[in-house]
Design an enzyme around this catalytic site. Structure first.
Site, PDB file in Angstrom:
ATOM      1  N   HIS A 167       6.258  49.784  26.416  1.00 12.05           N
ATOM      2  CA  HIS A 167       6.532  48.498  25.866  1.00 12.05           C
ATOM      3  C   HIS A 167       4.757  47.974  25.309  1.00 12.05           C
ATOM      4  CE1 HIS A 167       6.744  44.144  26.865  1.00 12.05           C
ATOM      5  NE2 HIS A 167       7.577  44.053  26.020  1.00 12.05           N
ATOM      6  N   HIS A 206       2.356  40.230  19.473  1.00 11.23           N
ATOM      7  CA  HIS A 206       3.482  39.582  19.926  1.00 11.23           C
ATOM      8  C   HIS A 206       3.582  38.059  19.747  1.00 11.23           C
ATOM      9  CE1 HIS A 206       5.719  37.615  23.024  1.00 11.23           C
ATOM     10  NE2 HIS A 206       6.656  38.502  23.019  1.00 11.23           N
TER      11      HIS A 206
END
Length: 257
Positions: A14, A56
């Site tokens: 991730h 992100h």
């Protein structure tokens, strides 16, 4: 004690090995690949001059010494910021483009899967998926070839973005991400023909039956973000197909790999 089922789930890093190193940096991804992750996950946003970068948040503030929206800057301007020193490791790093990450994955010396999440809402709307198609075309990655050095899957929380990805990149698998169950969603059927569900760990903890129902409907299930061994064991029992984790080395070791 690690437990190895008949078919171990895929392990995706991730934002790279982001527990150990700053997320979305070249060092974090290189470490994840060295640790043996089956694949890596990244988020992409468009810069003001049309480059896809791996960031992100909508704003730069948390992950760099820059300020304001990612979309307000050109790639050259983003390269002037430090995207690493905020992390406990203290390692300075530059912004990572999707093209650079694709090159890194190609150089792994083995097949690598890549989960690419298009972030919505964003300033440029559907242009993110169009630019993604252009980048993947340039790298020859728009077909789901089994033995390709990099196999791409496109994800989003936005059902409309997932539909757009399916229309623009019909040969690639897509994931419908979810952190809650939208009203009216039929658990056995995902929107727009998507075949992979991406529920968050908290949702799976609250609704473990969700995985069973999705699997009964013929879907694969990738769960994010899974870092504790107890949660890995839960997902093994539920039979998930993919685990997305900040700690790929630890999860692989727990799986006996």
């Amino acid at each position: 004690m690690s437990r190895t089922p008949d078919r171990s789930p895929l392990v995706f890093a991730h934002r790279g090995a982001s527990a150990a190193l700053p997320e979305h940096t070249l060092a974090a991804y290189a470490r994840a690949l060295r640790e043996g992750a089956d694949g890596v996950e990244c988020d992409v946003r468009l810069t003001r001059d049309g480059h896809l970068v791996c960031v992100h948040d909508r704003r730069l503030d948390r992950v760099s010494d820059g300020r304001g929206p990612v979309a307000a800057y050109t790639l050259a301007q983003l390269r002037s910021f430090d995207f690493g020193s905020w992390h406990a490791s203290g390692e300075p790093a530059g912004v990572l483009t999707l093209e650079e990450l694709l090159d890194t994955a190609r150089q792994a010396g083995r097949p690598v899967r890549m989960l690419i999440e298009t972030k919505h809402p964003n300033r440029y709307g559907k242009a993110v998926e169009y630019r993604l198609r252009a980048v993947l075309n340039r790298h020859g990655l728009t077909s789901a070839v089994k033995d390709a050095p990099v196999r791409v899957t496109v994800m989003s929380f936005s059902p409309l973005a997932v539909r757009r990805s399916r229309e623009l990149l019909p040969s690639l698998p897509t994931v419908q991400l979810m952190d809650l169950l939208p009203p009216g969603l039929r658990i056995r059927r995902l929107p727009f023909g998507t075949r992979i569900a991406g529920p968050g760990l908290e949702l799976v903890r609250r609704r473990p039956d969700l995985v069973r129902r999705l699997k009964a409907g013929g879907h694969q299930v990738y769960v994010w973000t899974v870092n504790a061994t107890d949660d890995v064991d839960l997902l093994l029992k539920l039979g998930v197909d993919g685990i997305i984790t900040d700690r790929p080395g630890e999860v692989l070791a727990h799986l006996g790999r």
